[in-house]
Design a protein around this motif. Structure first.
Motif, mmCIF file in Angstrom:
data_model
loop_
_atom_site.group_PDB
_atom_site.id
_atom_site.type_symbol
_atom_site.label_atom_id
_atom_site.label_comp_id
_atom_site.label_asym_id
_atom_site.label_seq_id
_atom_site.Cartn_x
_atom_site.Cartn_y
_atom_site.Cartn_z
ATOM 1 N N GLU A 99 4.278 74.766 35.783
ATOM 2 C CA GLU A 99 3.712 75.845 36.122
ATOM 3 C C GLU A 99 2.251 76.213 35.835
ATOM 4 O O GLU A 99 1.803 77.321 36.111
ATOM 5 N N ASP A 100 1.654 75.342 35.289
ATOM 6 C CA ASP A 100 0.360 75.661 34.693
ATOM 7 C C ASP A 100 -0.579 75.202 35.722
ATOM 8 O O ASP A 100 -1.241 73.899 35.992
ATOM 9 N N ARG A 101 -0.945 76.201 36.776
ATOM 10 C CA ARG A 101 -1.773 75.722 37.909
ATOM 11 C C ARG A 101 -3.185 75.695 37.545
ATOM 12 O O ARG A 101 -3.767 74.962 38.178
ATOM 13 N N ARG A 102 -3.631 76.395 36.533
ATOM 14 C CA ARG A 102 -5.133 76.342 36.179
ATOM 15 C C ARG A 102 -5.339 75.052 35.752
ATOM 16 O O ARG A 102 -6.285 74.309 36.151
ATOM 17 N N GLY A 107 -7.235 69.113 37.979
ATOM 18 C CA GLY A 107 -7.005 67.795 38.257
ATOM 19 C C GLY A 107 -6.073 66.902 37.205
ATOM 20 O O GLY A 107 -6.071 65.676 37.335
ATOM 21 N N HIS A 108 -5.544 67.777 36.341
ATOM 22 C CA HIS A 108 -4.493 67.200 35.286
ATOM 23 C C HIS A 108 -3.153 67.012 36.056
ATOM 24 O O HIS A 108 -2.580 67.949 36.566
ATOM 25 N N LYS A 109 -2.381 65.993 35.617
ATOM 26 C CA LYS A 109 -1.015 65.637 36.351
ATOM 27 C C LYS A 109 -0.005 66.249 35.337
ATOM 28 O O LYS A 109 -0.262 66.166 33.998
ATOM 29 N N PRO A 110 0.946 67.100 35.905
ATOM 30 C CA PRO A 110 1.962 67.751 35.108
ATOM 31 C C PRO A 110 2.693 66.633 34.371
ATOM 32 O O PRO A 110 3.055 65.430 34.803
#
Length: 288
Positions: A99-102, A107-110
């Motif tokens: 849920e970390d849209r920022r 460009g970071h992958k969940p």
């Protein structure tokens, strides 16, 4: 412990409520005009989501257990606390949640980590929320660097209910998988998580007033008005109990060091008990 660069840590296991406690502290810091370096214990896990899945597929549950000290960069956490206490800075990273849209938009992958980097400069304090903020072992002593250590500890059946509900409803796991995780973590829970609560300055323990004798068949998490909160203070001589009893409706003392409050009063009680301690930490900072 450092008066110049104070550290506050909230420790508790997965599903215990440390995230909610962190949100309460964030509001407290904002209302006091404090700049806090916010650090999550998730960022010190040794394995990312894909690595953990591979370990699980091999049946290496002990290695993928976040409760275990060996499955975390405890050395880096201790280094952060040491460095911040002495210099007001240190190295950290962030775990990327779904849920970390920022972070995702950056460009970071969940399920992965951001690179290690320095904390923001010119902060008033460091705030940590996670599994290991009060660890004392043969190899590490993280608790010695913490100026205010807070434990969040639901009774264990409630803790399991909260974890099962969270992981099945919000993270898509089957109940059988969550129960297996609880079983796999039990030894490390006993040896690496529980001992930390002997070092805390304050413990908040939630107790349900409904039947939770079999947490694996309970369909709903007991609500706030179906719960009590037990608050134990390590040094009760510093606590204004008459004031708290007056301000928190329905509260009482069960022991000389223990306040019992209705579950609906947690945010109020945490504000009333933690705000003076935070103010005291800041007031005793030496300013250049």
């Amino acid at each position: 412990m450092s008066k110049r660069h104070p550290i506050i840590a909230v420790t508790g296991s997965s599903g215990a409520g440390t995230t909610t406690t962190g949100e309460i502290f964030s509001r407290l810091f904002a209302s006091e005009g404090l700049r806090a370096a916010m650090v999550s214990g998730d960022s010190f896990h040794r394995y990312n989501r894909e690595q953990m899945a591979r370990l699980a597929a091999k049946g290496q549950f002990g290695e993928r257990n976040h409760f275990a000290l060996a499955a975390n960069h405890i050395d880096k956490l201790e280094a952060l606390f040491y460095d911040y206490g002495h210099t007001g800075n240190g190295q950290f990273r962030q775990y990327v949640h779904d849920e970390d849209r920022r972070l995702i938009d950056a460009g970071h992958k969940p399920g992965t980590f951001t690179p290690w980097g320095p904390l923001a400069t010119e902060t008033d304090l460091l705030f940590y929320e996670g599994l290991h903020g009060g660890v004392v072992s043969d190899a590490y002593n993280i608790a010695q660097y913490v100026d205010l250590l807070v434990g969040v500890v639901p009774i264990v059946n409630l803790e399991w209910i909260q974890k099962i509900q969270r992981d099945t409803n919000k993270r898509g796991y089957s109940q059988d998988a969550v129960v297996q995780t609880i079983v796999n973590r039990m030894d490390d829970y006993v040896h690496d998580i529980v001992p930390q609560f002997a070092h805390t300055h304050v413990n908040f323990q939630r107790i349900p007033l409904v039947d939770t004798s079999n947490p694996f068949v309970v369909r709903d998490v007991p609500t706030e008005d179906e719960s009590l909160i037990v608050i134990r203070f390590r040094d009760p001589s510093e606590v204004n109990f008459p004031y708290l009893l007056q301000m928190i409706g329905g509260s009482s003392l069960s022991r000389y060091d223990t306040l019992v409050i209705p579950g609906t009063k947690l945010s109020l009680a945490m504000d009333l008990t933690m705000r003076p301690l935070v103010q005291d930490l800041i007031a005793h900072k030496p300013f250049a």
